[in-house]
Every structure is written in structure tokens, then in C-alpha cells.
Enzyme design. Structure first.
Site, PDB file in Angstrom:
ATOM      1  N   LYS A 190       6.510  -1.941   1.897  1.00  0.00           N
ATOM      2  CA  LYS A 190       5.322  -1.328   2.499  1.00  0.00           C
ATOM      3  C   LYS A 190       4.167  -2.317   2.393  1.00  0.00           C
ATOM      4  O   LYS A 190       3.250  -2.182   1.581  1.00  0.00           O
ATOM      5  CB  LYS A 190       4.999   0.020   1.858  1.00  0.00           C
ATOM      6  CG  LYS A 190       4.196   0.913   2.788  1.00  0.00           C
ATOM      7  CD  LYS A 190       4.320   2.371   2.434  1.00  0.00           C
ATOM      8  CE  LYS A 190       3.377   3.256   3.214  1.00  0.00           C
ATOM      9  NZ  LYS A 190       3.495   3.205   4.664  1.00  0.00           N
ATOM     10  N   TYR A 209       0.832  -1.209   0.000  1.00  0.00           N
ATOM     11  CA  TYR A 209       0.000   0.000   0.000  1.00  0.00           C
ATOM     12  C   TYR A 209       0.860   1.250   0.000  1.00  0.00           C
ATOM     13  O   TYR A 209       2.081   1.186   0.192  1.00  0.00           O
ATOM     14  CB  TYR A 209      -0.950  -0.003   1.204  1.00  0.00           C
ATOM     15  CG  TYR A 209      -0.289   0.345   2.523  1.00  0.00           C
ATOM     16  CD1 TYR A 209       0.559  -0.548   3.173  1.00  0.00           C
ATOM     17  CD2 TYR A 209      -0.501   1.588   3.123  1.00  0.00           C
ATOM     18  CE1 TYR A 209       1.158  -0.223   4.375  1.00  0.00           C
ATOM     19  CE2 TYR A 209       0.105   1.924   4.330  1.00  0.00           C
ATOM     20  CZ  TYR A 209       0.929   1.011   4.948  1.00  0.00           C
ATOM     21  OH  TYR A 209       1.538   1.340   6.130  1.00  0.00           O
ATOM     22  N   GLU A 247      12.521   2.549  13.973  1.00  0.00           N
ATOM     23  CA  GLU A 247      11.598   3.564  13.453  1.00  0.00           C
ATOM     24  C   GLU A 247      10.301   3.505  14.250  1.00  0.00           C
ATOM     25  O   GLU A 247      10.123   2.627  15.086  1.00  0.00           O
ATOM     26  CB  GLU A 247      11.325   3.333  11.968  1.00  0.00           C
ATOM     27  CG  GLU A 247      10.646   2.004  11.672  1.00  0.00           C
ATOM     28  CD  GLU A 247      10.270   1.813  10.206  1.00  0.00           C
ATOM     29  OE1 GLU A 247      10.266   2.787   9.434  1.00  0.00           O
ATOM     30  OE2 GLU A 247       9.933   0.663   9.851  1.00  0.00           O
ATOM     31  N   LEU A 296      11.362   1.367   6.829  1.00  0.00           N
ATOM     32  CA  LEU A 296      10.804   1.825   5.555  1.00  0.00           C
ATOM     33  C   LEU A 296      11.546   3.098   5.151  1.00  0.00           C
ATOM     34  O   LEU A 296      11.755   3.988   5.979  1.00  0.00           O
ATOM     35  CB  LEU A 296       9.309   2.135   5.721  1.00  0.00           C
ATOM     36  CG  LEU A 296       8.626   2.520   4.413  1.00  0.00           C
ATOM     37  CD1 LEU A 296       8.409   1.283   3.537  1.00  0.00           C
ATOM     38  CD2 LEU A 296       7.299   3.214   4.672  1.00  0.00           C
TER      39      LEU A 296
HETATM   40  N1  PDD Z   1       3.177   5.088   7.189  1.00  0.00           N
HETATM   41  N2  PDD Z   1       7.858   3.787   8.642  1.00  0.00           N
HETATM   42  C1  PDD Z   1       6.706   3.097   8.660  1.00  0.00           C
HETATM   43  C2  PDD Z   1       6.671   1.766   9.329  1.00  0.00           C
HETATM   44  C3  PDD Z   1       5.560   3.657   8.060  1.00  0.00           C
HETATM   45  O1  PDD Z   1       4.405   2.967   8.070  1.00  0.00           O
HETATM   46  C4  PDD Z   1       5.618   4.943   7.480  1.00  0.00           C
HETATM   47  C5  PDD Z   1       4.432   5.583   6.816  1.00  0.00           C
HETATM   48  C6  PDD Z   1       6.847   5.618   7.495  1.00  0.00           C
HETATM   49  C7  PDD Z   1       7.014   6.979   6.867  1.00  0.00           C
HETATM   50  O2  PDD Z   1       6.939   6.890   5.464  1.00  0.00           O
HETATM   51  P1  PDD Z   1       6.437   8.126   4.582  1.00  0.00           P
HETATM   52  O3  PDD Z   1       7.252   9.282   4.985  1.00  0.00           O
HETATM   53  O4  PDD Z   1       6.710   7.675   3.190  1.00  0.00           O
HETATM   54  O5  PDD Z   1       4.968   8.341   4.870  1.00  0.00           O
HETATM   55  C8  PDD Z   1       7.950   5.007   8.075  1.00  0.00           C
HETATM   56  C9  PDD Z   1       1.972   5.554   6.523  1.00  0.00           C
HETATM   57  C10 PDD Z   1       1.785   7.022   6.557  1.00  0.00           C
HETATM   58  C11 PDD Z   1       0.801   4.786   7.084  1.00  0.00           C
HETATM   59  O6  PDD Z   1       0.954   3.577   7.249  1.00  0.00           O
HETATM   60  O7  PDD Z   1      -0.260   5.371   7.332  1.00  0.00           O
END
Ligand code: PDD
Length: 283
Positions: free
Chosen positions: A146, A32, A178, A202
């Protein structure tokens, strides 16, 4: 009327029919993305779509449309739903076939769904900062994908929420990895530290924008893992994601970070980040 994306069609929510044997539903076998939209303008869409295809590739799944088609569909979805500020959620599963862990042979068509949701920027938290809780990172070893499999992340976030935390910051043994849905950073003596991009985190799109901001404001970056104890001792700490941008952390568990208010580098990063957003803000 609100439309959602179902494969390459925009349809009403009730017109979507997903099999109970969809592999996303049964195995979490899919991927996703969450893309942010500011006043109708999509932010870093190319990076998110590239990461979606990269995730698909890593799990041996083909997305049956080109990146251009996906861009177009996202724009259509935003337009038809008259989305102002909020998100586009997109997911792709390996499709449906009788339950069997191995990939279907021959391969079946992936199933794509997507929707938009209005959500304001978290202005208050961005101003005051937030508390976080440390949680052991019990996730699998391919956190670079993801994946729809989010049980580890869900359990971590719930642990934090039950203790008054805004986010769970995870650690594998002593090492900070993270957040449950965010990346994590500490600043010590004018240098920013964050976990390197590998299979344990991620590679956040927001993280990539932030590292550009660091260069712009003259903040040196060290992409090296740091420990829990180092986290407590940081002058400043923050987390980032598509939804929360550069979010100051003022407390980790019971320990205030710095003087317990958002730090000056974090403020500079917030400003540099904001300058990259589509024009109209504070909506
Ligand atoms: N999550 N690490 C994890 C485990 C994440 O699920 C996310 C983002 C990030 C940050 O990634 P980005 O900057 O590309 O949004 C880091 C999304 C927002 C979610 O699951 O809702």
C-alpha cells in the site's frame, strides 16, 4: 480544535513541519492506510495496522512504534476530534535526508502523519449501484504494497471520472486485476470470482471481510483471474473498499451488467457485510 497525528504527538495542523526533503514528498517513498470509523467505532483496525506493518516490512522500513502505540494514537485521534462516521488516514514515510534514491545510511527516523475526516457512507450509490470504466493497468508489479506512489491509480481514476465512471476497473492485457482504489468481483451462475491475492492486487481488508460473508451466505468463491469479456458477461459485478463497502456495479463501459440493477447475491453480501459493522448505522 482539530488535531492531527505527527509521529507520536497529537498537534494542530499548523504545528506539523515536514521537510521538503521528506522521502514521501520527493519519492513517494512511504506507505499508508485508510481506516473506517462508524459512529466513533473503528472497524477492522487490527487488520489495517497489521497491513501497514507488512507494507513497511516489504519496503525495508521500520515503524518506530509498536502496533499497540499506533492503536492507541488512532483511538486518541478519533476521540479528540469527536469523529462520528468517517476515516482515519495514516501514512509513514522513510523520513528525510538529502535527496538520494538509495535508502539513507544510517537509517533516519520514519515520519508518521495522520488525520481524521468525517464522511458519510455512500448510501445512495450503495442502493442504486454505479457505472465503472475499464482502464489498462499500467501500475508497477508490487501492487500488494500500500505504497504512497499512486500515479497509476490516480491516472486510472481520472480517466474513469472524465467518462462518467464512478471507478476505474483495471486490466492487465485481458485480465481484470482491481479498481484504482478498490477490489473487483464478478458473480456468474451462483459463484463469485475475484483476482487471487498476489503481487498484482492489494489484499483489501474489505475483500477479506467479504470472503467471510460469502461463506456465511453460501456463495462459493473462486479466487481466479477472469477476463474483460467474462466481466461483461457476469450476472453481477461489484467493487469494494474501506470507503465504499460492497458497491454494486451496474454498467461496465457501455455494457449493462445483468439487468442493469444490483444483483441478488450482491444485495445478500451487502446485508451480511452490514451485519458486521459496529451497531448504529445509516448515519
Ligand atoms: N484504497 N485496491 C487498491 C488499489 C486500493 O487502493 C484499495 C483501498 C483497495 C481496497 O482495500 P481496503 O478494502 O483495505 O480498503 C484495493 C483506499 C481506501 C484508498 O486509497 O483510499
Amino acid at each position: 480544535m482539530e488535531k492531527v497525528l505527527w509521529n507520536d504527538q497529537l498537534v494542530g495542523r499548523d504545528d506539523v513541519h515536514i521537510s521538503i526533503e521528506d522521502r514521501g514528498y520527493q519519492f513517494g517513498d512511504g506507505i499508508y492506510e485508510v481506516v473506517k470509523v462508524y459512529n466513533g467505532d473503528v472497524f477492522t483496525a487490527t487488520e489495517h495496522i497489521d497491513r501497514l506493518y507488512a507494507s513497511a516490512d516489504k519496503i525495508g522500513m521500520a515503524i518506530p512504534y509498536t502496533k499497540d502505540v499506533l492503536h492507541h494514537l488512532i483511538h486518541q485521534l478519533i476521540e479528540v476530534n469527536e469523529l462520528g462516521t468517517g476515516i482515519v488516514y495514516l501514512q509513514v514515510t522513510r523520513g528525510y535526508s538529502p535527496r538520494n534514491h538509495a535508502f539513507p545510511t544510517p537509517a533516519v527516523e520514519a515520519v508518521i502523519t495522520g488525520y481524521t475526516r468525517e464522511s458519510a457512507r455512500p448510501m445512495q450509490e450503495l442502493q442504486t449501484g454505479v457505472p465503472v470504466c475499464l482502464v489498462e493497468d499500467v501500475r508497477w508489479l508490487r501492487c500488494d504494497i500500500k505504497s504512497l506512489n499512486l500515479l497509476g491509480n490516480v491516472m486510472a481514476k481520472q480517466y474513469a471520472v472524465e467518462r462518467g465512471g464512478f471507478e476505474a476497473v483495471q486490466h492487465r492485457g485481458e485480465v481484470i486485476t482491481e479498481g484504482s482504489s478498490s477490489n473487483a468481483y464478478g458473480i456468474k451462475n451462483g459463484t463469485l470470482y475475484t483476482h487471487p491475492v498476489n503481487n498484482l492486487i492489494l489484499n483489501g481488508i474489505t475483500r477479506q471481510v467479504i470472503l467471510d460473508c460469502c461463506e456465511e451466505i453460501g456463495l462459493p468463491v473462486v479466487e481466479e483471474a477472469f477476463t474483460k469479456q467474462q466481466a461483461f458477461d457476469m450476472d453481477e459485478f461489484f467493487i469494494s473498499s474501506t470507503g465504499i463497502e460492497v458497491m454494486p456495479v451496474t454498467r461496465i463501459d457501455e455494457t449493462p451488467i445483468g439487468d442493469g440493477t444490483p444483483g441478488k447475491w450482491t444485495r445478500k453480501l451487502q446485508q451480511a457485510f452490514e451485519a458486521k459493522l459496529p451497531q448504529q448505522l445509516h448515519v
